[in-house]
Design a protein around this motif. Structure first.
Motif, PDB file in Angstrom:
ATOM      1  N   ILE A 251       0.834  -1.204   0.000  1.00 47.15           N
ATOM      2  CA  ILE A 251       0.000   0.000   0.000  1.00 47.15           C
ATOM      3  C   ILE A 251       0.869   1.255   0.000  1.00 47.15           C
ATOM      4  O   ILE A 251       0.583   2.224  -0.713  1.00 47.15           O
ATOM      5  N   ASP A 252       1.946   1.250   0.794  1.00 48.42           N
ATOM      6  CA  ASP A 252       2.891   2.376   0.784  1.00 48.42           C
ATOM      7  C   ASP A 252       3.420   2.614  -0.627  1.00 48.42           C
ATOM      8  O   ASP A 252       3.514   3.750  -1.088  1.00 48.42           O
ATOM      9  N   TYR A 253       3.785   1.525  -1.294  1.00 49.38           N
ATOM     10  CA  TYR A 253       4.342   1.634  -2.647  1.00 49.38           C
ATOM     11  C   TYR A 253       3.312   2.223  -3.606  1.00 49.38           C
ATOM     12  O   TYR A 253       3.617   3.128  -4.385  1.00 49.38           O
ATOM     13  N   ASP A 258       1.144   7.074  -6.560  1.00 51.73           N
ATOM     14  CA  ASP A 258       0.061   8.041  -6.732  1.00 51.73           C
ATOM     15  C   ASP A 258       0.564   9.457  -6.473  1.00 51.73           C
ATOM     16  O   ASP A 258       0.203  10.401  -7.179  1.00 51.73           O
ATOM     17  N   ALA A 259       1.392   9.604  -5.452  1.00 49.19           N
ATOM     18  CA  ALA A 259       1.919  10.929  -5.107  1.00 49.19           C
ATOM     19  C   ALA A 259       2.861  11.436  -6.185  1.00 49.19           C
ATOM     20  O   ALA A 259       2.880  12.624  -6.513  1.00 49.19           O
ATOM     21  N   ILE A 260       3.639  10.521  -6.776  1.00 48.43           N
ATOM     22  CA  ILE A 260       4.598  10.918  -7.813  1.00 48.43           C
ATOM     23  C   ILE A 260       3.877  11.362  -9.081  1.00 48.43           C
ATOM     24  O   ILE A 260       4.195  12.387  -9.679  1.00 48.43           O
ATOM     25  N   ALA A 365       4.555   8.047   1.272  1.00 42.59           N
ATOM     26  CA  ALA A 365       3.197   8.235   1.784  1.00 42.59           C
ATOM     27  C   ALA A 365       3.209   8.642   3.256  1.00 42.59           C
ATOM     28  O   ALA A 365       2.400   9.464   3.693  1.00 42.59           O
ATOM     29  N   GLU A 366       4.143   8.061   4.025  1.00 40.77           N
ATOM     30  CA  GLU A 366       4.258   8.423   5.443  1.00 40.77           C
ATOM     31  C   GLU A 366       4.732   9.864   5.599  1.00 40.77           C
ATOM     32  O   GLU A 366       4.228  10.601   6.448  1.00 40.77           O
ATOM     33  N   ALA A 367       5.675  10.265   4.759  1.00 40.17           N
ATOM     34  CA  ALA A 367       6.181  11.631   4.823  1.00 40.17           C
ATOM     35  C   ALA A 367       5.094  12.649   4.507  1.00 40.17           C
ATOM     36  O   ALA A 367       5.012  13.711   5.152  1.00 40.17           O
ATOM     37  N   LEU A 368       4.249  12.326   3.549  1.00 40.25           N
ATOM     38  CA  LEU A 368       3.228  13.273   3.131  1.00 40.25           C
ATOM     39  C   LEU A 368       2.098  13.414   4.141  1.00 40.25           C
ATOM     40  O   LEU A 368       1.282  14.320   4.048  1.00 40.25           O
TER      41      LEU A 368
END
Length: 375
Positions: A251-253, A258-260, A365-368
């Motif tokens: 899920i992180d990946y 998605d963020a990229i 994802a954690e950073a965002l």
């Protein structure tokens, strides 16, 4: 009567044309992220049997647990290479993934050693950097010798020959960065959330990864030959915890991709100068550093702009036997996306944004999700 028939035909043609033009857009918008889950070994191939445990059973239990959760997530489609105790040839596993148009291939295994070695490790396809990596790959690749027609299926590949490995790496080269990203997520989760010993992200020549045309990893959950770790992996608790950790990593990946690739409409022109420059409305993350990963490999490269197509503001980190190369360094997420565009323009098409906290890599994802401040 004829006019009614003609009208009905005309209306039918209009509806057909409307559906023809709108359906592709709907399919594209609803396209799911396809994950192929591969439980190692099976059938008359038990895998390693350290301490009397069966690798084929443990890997299948973990894969089914991962798939059960992902199947409930509307963002994912899950495909299995096997869901029962059956023998699937290595080339067939890759073929299943390729036919499914998979976005990700995850193969799950358990390790063994003549000592009480222990710990998790995740492999991507590449040249083995040492004898230990080669031996892990050789053990997993030796399953092809159980296949009836392996010489034809693998074009003379010899699992016992280091030279045979070299030809395996070419197909997966373009997916190396993405594979390394997922492998890092997996290892970080095992280490930080489960407190398992991490033996790191490694490269070696696995036939099952060579057969796939998408980002792919092979996860070694631990050593069945280790008395304590083998017992843990053979337990319901151990298998459940390892499965949950893999689920979170996948899920992180997905969310990092998605963020990229989510690019909001730009209201101001991109900044290409000082990496620390800010624009009004920028997203600045406290205690987070973003960089653009532009390359990774076992060969060390001097940080000179002429080695990186004219890019400067370069840095590198060595992880195990791998050297990772970065462009830019900023807590400004808006700016790092601009810098990624610059890297792509310079020829680094597979570059992507990564995140660090206290000099340690963390999932994007954690950073965002961290606190932000606006300029």
């Amino acid at each position: 009567m004829k006019s009614k028939i003609a009208y009905s035909l005309f209306l039918g043609v209009l509806i057909y044309l409307a559906l023809s033009f709108t359906t592709p857009q709907i399919v594209q918008e609803n396209k799911k992220f396809v994950v192929v889950l591969d439980a190692g070994h099976g059938g008359h191939d038990p895998g390693n049997r350290g301490n009397g445990y069966k690798e084929k059973e443990i890997s299948l239990n973990v894969v089914l647990a991962v798939g059960k959760v992902l199947e409930k997530d509307p963002r994912f489609d899950v495909v299995y290479t096997r869901k029962t105790d059956e023998f699937i040839e290595l080339h067939e596993r890759g073929s299943i993934a390729n036919k499914a148009g998979a976005d990700l291939f995850v193969s799950v295994h358990c390790n063994s050693h003549r000592s009480q070695a222990y710990g998790t490790e995740t492999f991507v396809l590449g040249l083995h950097a040492n004898d230990e990596n080669f031996n892990v790959a050789k053990n997993e690749n030796s399953v092809i010798l159980l296949e009836d027609n392996y010489e034809a299926n693998y074009d003379g590949f010899d699992p016992n020959s280091p030279e045979s490995i070299i030809g395996l790496t070419l197909m997966q080269e373009e997916y190396l960065d993405q594979s390394l990203t997922l492998a890092s997520f997996v290892q970080n989760r095992f280490k930080k959330r489960l407190d398992r010993k991490s033996r790191g992200v490694k490269q070696a020549g696995f036939v099952v990864l060579h057969q796939t045309y998408m980002p792919s990893v092979l996860i070694e959950l631990g050593f069945l030959t280790n008395n304590k770790e083998g017992k843990y992996l053979n337990s319901i608790k151990g298998q459940d915890e390892m499965a949950k950790s893999i689920i979170a990593s996948i899920i992180d990946y997905k969310e990092s991709l998605d963020a990229i690739y989510y690019v909001p409409e730009k209201e101001t022109p991109p900044v290409v100068g000082n990496v620390n420059a800010k624009m009004e409305g920028d997203q600045v993350y406290q205690d987070i550093t973003f960089k653009v990963q532009i390359a990774a490999g076992s060969t060390e490269i001097e940080l000179q702009s002429y080695n990186f197509n004219g890019l400067d503001q370069l840095s590198k980190v060595k992880t195990g036997d791998l050297h990772k190369y970065y462009f830019g360094s900023t807590s400004n997420y808006t700016l790092i996306q601009e810098l990624r565009d610059i890297a792509v323009d310079k020829g680094f098409d597979s570059s992507f944004v990564v995140a660090f906290r206290n000099n340690e890599s963390i999932p994007l994802a954690e950073a965002l999700k961290a606190n932000t401040s606006s300029n």
